[in-house]
Design a protein around this motif. Structure first.
Motif, short mmCIF file in Angstrom:
data_model
loop_
_atom_site.label_atom_id
_atom_site.label_comp_id
_atom_site.label_asym_id
_atom_site.label_seq_id
_atom_site.Cartn_x
_atom_site.Cartn_y
_atom_site.Cartn_z
N TYR A 148 -8.68 11.16 -14.88
CA TYR A 148 -8.37 12.19 -13.88
C TYR A 148 -6.91 12.60 -14.02
CZ TYR A 148 -12.47 10.29 -11.34
OH TYR A 148 -13.71 9.84 -10.96
N LEU A 149 -6.58 13.74 -13.42
CA LEU A 149 -5.19 14.04 -13.11
C LEU A 149 -4.95 13.58 -11.68
CD1 LEU A 149 -4.29 17.65 -14.34
CD2 LEU A 149 -3.83 15.47 -15.46
N PRO A 150 -4.03 12.66 -11.44
CA PRO A 150 -3.67 12.32 -10.07
C PRO A 150 -2.65 13.35 -9.56
CG PRO A 150 -2.54 10.86 -11.60
CD PRO A 150 -3.36 11.80 -12.43
N ILE A 151 -3.09 14.22 -8.69
CA ILE A 151 -2.29 15.34 -8.22
C ILE A 151 -1.96 15.14 -6.75
CG2 ILE A 151 -2.25 17.84 -7.83
CD1 ILE A 151 -4.08 18.16 -10.21
N ALA A 152 -0.71 15.39 -6.38
CA ALA A 152 -0.29 15.24 -4.99
C ALA A 152 -0.36 16.59 -4.28
CB ALA A 152 1.13 14.70 -4.92
N SER A 153 -1.02 16.57 -3.12
CA SER A 153 -1.02 17.71 -2.21
C SER A 153 -0.13 17.36 -1.03
CB SER A 153 -2.45 17.99 -1.74
OG SER A 153 -2.49 19.08 -0.84
N HIS A 154 0.41 18.37 -0.37
CA HIS A 154 1.45 18.12 0.62
C HIS A 154 1.14 18.78 1.96
CE1 HIS A 154 3.79 16.57 -2.75
NE2 HIS A 154 3.39 17.64 -3.41
N MET A 155 1.61 18.13 3.03
CA MET A 155 1.36 18.61 4.39
C MET A 155 2.57 18.39 5.28
SD MET A 155 -2.58 17.58 5.38
CE MET A 155 -2.48 18.72 6.78
N LEU A 156 2.54 19.05 6.42
CA LEU A 156 3.51 18.80 7.49
C LEU A 156 2.81 18.98 8.82
CD1 LEU A 156 4.18 21.83 8.68
CD2 LEU A 156 5.81 21.90 6.80
N ALA A 157 3.47 18.52 9.88
CA ALA A 157 2.94 18.69 11.23
C ALA A 157 4.07 18.98 12.18
CB ALA A 157 2.18 17.43 11.68
N SER A 184 7.66 17.31 12.87
CA SER A 184 7.74 15.87 13.15
C SER A 184 7.37 15.01 11.95
CB SER A 184 6.81 15.51 14.32
OG SER A 184 5.46 15.78 13.99
N HIS A 185 6.52 15.52 11.06
CA HIS A 185 6.03 14.74 9.93
C HIS A 185 5.92 15.60 8.68
CE1 HIS A 185 4.63 12.42 13.42
NE2 HIS A 185 4.51 11.37 12.62
N ARG A 186 6.31 15.04 7.56
CA ARG A 186 6.10 15.64 6.25
C ARG A 186 5.53 14.55 5.34
NH1 ARG A 186 10.96 17.53 8.21
NH2 ARG A 186 11.23 19.83 8.27
N TRP A 187 4.49 14.89 4.56
CA TRP A 187 3.88 13.85 3.73
C TRP A 187 3.12 14.47 2.57
CZ3 TRP A 187 1.72 15.45 8.32
CH2 TRP A 187 0.36 15.77 8.33
N GLY A 188 2.57 13.60 1.74
CA GLY A 188 1.73 14.03 0.63
C GLY A 188 0.68 12.98 0.34
N CYS A 189 -0.32 13.35 -0.44
CA CYS A 189 -1.35 12.39 -0.85
C CYS A 189 -1.89 12.79 -2.20
CB CYS A 189 -2.48 12.31 0.18
SG CYS A 189 -3.52 13.78 0.28
N TYR A 190 -2.42 11.83 -2.92
CA TYR A 190 -2.94 12.06 -4.27
C TYR A 190 -4.46 12.19 -4.25
CZ TYR A 190 1.61 11.05 -6.29
OH TYR A 190 2.93 11.10 -6.63
N PHE A 191 -4.95 13.20 -4.97
CA PHE A 191 -6.38 13.30 -5.18
C PHE A 191 -6.66 13.32 -6.68
CE2 PHE A 191 -4.98 17.78 -4.88
CZ PHE A 191 -5.57 18.35 -6.00
N ALA A 192 -7.92 13.05 -7.03
CA ALA A 192 -8.31 12.95 -8.43
C ALA A 192 -8.93 14.26 -8.90
CB ALA A 192 -9.32 11.82 -8.61
N ALA A 193 -8.36 14.86 -9.92
CA ALA A 193 -8.88 16.10 -10.50
C ALA A 193 -9.50 15.79 -11.86
CB ALA A 193 -7.76 17.12 -10.67
N PRO A 194 -10.82 15.91 -11.99
CA PRO A 194 -11.46 15.73 -13.29
C PRO A 194 -11.17 16.92 -14.20
CG PRO A 194 -13.05 15.57 -11.48
CD PRO A 194 -11.80 16.17 -10.94
N ARG A 195 -11.47 16.77 -15.48
CA ARG A 195 -11.17 17.83 -16.45
C ARG A 195 -11.94 19.11 -16.14
NH1 ARG A 195 -10.32 21.44 -19.22
NH2 ARG A 195 -9.45 21.55 -21.33
N ASP A 196 -13.15 19.00 -15.58
CA ASP A 196 -13.93 20.20 -15.23
C ASP A 196 -13.96 20.43 -13.73
OD1 ASP A 196 -15.54 18.13 -14.43
OD2 ASP A 196 -17.18 18.57 -15.82
#
Length: 462
Positions: free
Chosen positions: A255-264, A348-360
């Motif tokens: 996979y590609l471990p890709i970080a997505s980001h959020m805030l609240a 109040s909050h800023r963060w990120g998390c990793y998800f798995a991106a397959p080749r297809d």
């Protein structure tokens, strides 16, 4: 910093869910079970839960490197949404159009299935099923919204599953500045994702599932899971590690471990909510290429994410990469632009998390009975419902139960491995740059950016 403080810093959701925290025991010594599940996120927990429901006598243990919900399960946008986690064209090659229609319907039904579990297990996670809006704030976005409805019709969606809505209809529910129209589906709920994960873990434990925390796995093999201080022997071993799969030996290109980001924001005033509306709590996303998504949280904030992804060369997963000042600044700009009534609210909050991106960009669920090895993952950031389907499917496969789920197109699907570095690093940066520039061009000209055609095939479907 102790682990409790570090876990709470990972997201708004974990901050609230872990206010009172006692870690579960670590795996020490040798343990014998029938099924060993590696990963205490949604996939692992749904698998354990479904197995325990299917066969109450089965001995199940879950082993988690940190704490339940530490990964994307405790940090995502909280959209319990339908829509296949993958590319229709990929699944259609193996299962035809009928396979796509069945897959879409399974995802739709999956939203209700999760809601039933939340109700029956009394999981306090802010569950509100109000549907979801995809809003357009430019002419090109409006065209994509209409095209998206047509594409869903071709994949079996009916007029009751999704439809076009006007700006006035959206405004009656939630006031988004500059909206021209969009689409609506009733097949979505809002949740606090960390409370869902931790409530699900408690439901598993009530059914006899044993959960070990703070026990990083060093190797997974047939009948054996090894950790630093202990091991598990099991007839069935389930790998439910999503993006963290790439840390396992030989899996760095899975996979590609890709970080997505959020805030609240901080909780908004009643005056702000009177101006915004959003009483039905239907989550919202726009139609940009680097899109924005947002929800009204159970405690009265706006949680918003998107506007860019982070990939580190070599696929490194690092907590320090979860905070990206440039991306979080763009998210803050989007918040102020789309919801002017929240312009004075503190972040109040800023963060990120990793998800798995397959080749297809397409998920896979697999069980090899000869070795007893099972796996599921690759949801490309759309895993709240997909993970529950994967867990139920694995339970059926492991117990030898034929069902509609075991015939869905992601069962047995294996994506090809990603290219070696530096090619994938250069490619991901290039694709992201083109998508960002296409958004900027469309905002500036109000015309569709033709440059996106050069990278469209590598962008995930929505």
């Amino acid at each position: 910093m102790d682990d409790h403080a570090r876990y709470r810093q990972r997201s708004l959701w974990l901050d609230g869910a872990l206010a009172e925290f006692t870690p579960r025991p670590q795996l020490t010594g040798d343990v014998d079970v029938d099924v060993a599940v590696v990963g205490g996120g949604y996939t692992g927990l749904w698998t354990a839960y479904a197995l325990a429901i299917r066969d109450p006598g089965i001995r199940i243990a879950v082993v988690e490197a940190e704490t339940v919900g530490y990964g994307a399960s405790g940090r995502n946008g909280g959209f319990v949404s339908a829509g296949i986690a993958g590319e229709a064209r990929v699944y259609e090659r193996s299962h035809g159009k009928d396979g796509i229609v069945r897959a879409e319907r399974a995802m739709i039904d999956g939203v209700g299935w999760i809601g039933d579990v939340v109700a029956s297990e009394a999981i306090d996670c802010g569950w509100t099923r109000g549907g979801a809006y995809r809003v357009a704030t430019s002419v090109p976005q409006l065209a994509r919204a209409k095209a998206g409805i047509e594409a869903k019709r071709a994949r079996g969606y009916t007029a009751d599953d999704a439809w076009f809505v006007t700006a006035a209809e959206i405004d009656a529910e939630v006031r988004v500045a500059g909206v021209l129209g969009g689409t609506y589906t009733p097949h979505c709920a809002r949740v606090d994702p960390a409370r869902l994960a931790r409530g699900l873990a408690e439901a598993c434990e009530r059914r006899g599932v044993v959960i070990f925390e703070q026990s990083p796995v060093t190797s997974i093999a047939a009948e054996t899971v090894r950790c630093g201080r202990g091991s598990m022997r099991a007839d069935i071993v389930v790998r439910a590690t999503e993006a963290f799969t790439t840390r396992l030996p030989g899996e760095s290109r899975s996979y590609l471990p890709i970080a997505s980001h959020m805030l609240a924001t901080e909780p908004l005033s009643q005056e702000a909510w009177d101006e915004i509306g959003w009483r039905g709590c239907a989550p919202v996303a726009d139609q940009s290429y680097q899109f924005v998504y947002a929800q009204r949280t159970p405690d009265g904030r706006i949680a918003l994410g998107g506007r860019g992804l982070t990939y580190r060369r070599g696929g490194a997963i690092r907590e320090q990469d979860e905070l990206q000042p440039a991306i979080h600044a763009r998210l803050e700009q989007a918040l102020r632009r789309l919801f002017p009534a929240a312009s004075g609210a503190a972040i109040s909050h800023r963060w990120g998390c990793y998800f798995a991106a397959p080749r297809d960009w397409s998920m896979g669920v697999d069980f090899d009975r000869a070795s007893g090895l099972a796996r599921a993952g690759g949801y490309s950031g759309h895993g709240v419902v997909a993970s529950s389907l994967a867990g139920r499917t694995l339970a059926d496969l492991v117990t030898g139960t034929e069902s509609e789920l075991t015939g869905l197109p992601w069962v047995g699907h294996r994506s090809r491995r990603w290219e070696a570095e530096p090619l994938r690093f250069v490619a991901t940066r290039t694709i992201a740059a083109v998508a960002a520039s296409a958004d900027a061009a469309e905002d500036r000209t109000n015309r569709t950016a033709q440059r996106i055609r050069f990278v469209r095939r590598w962008l995930p479907g929505r």
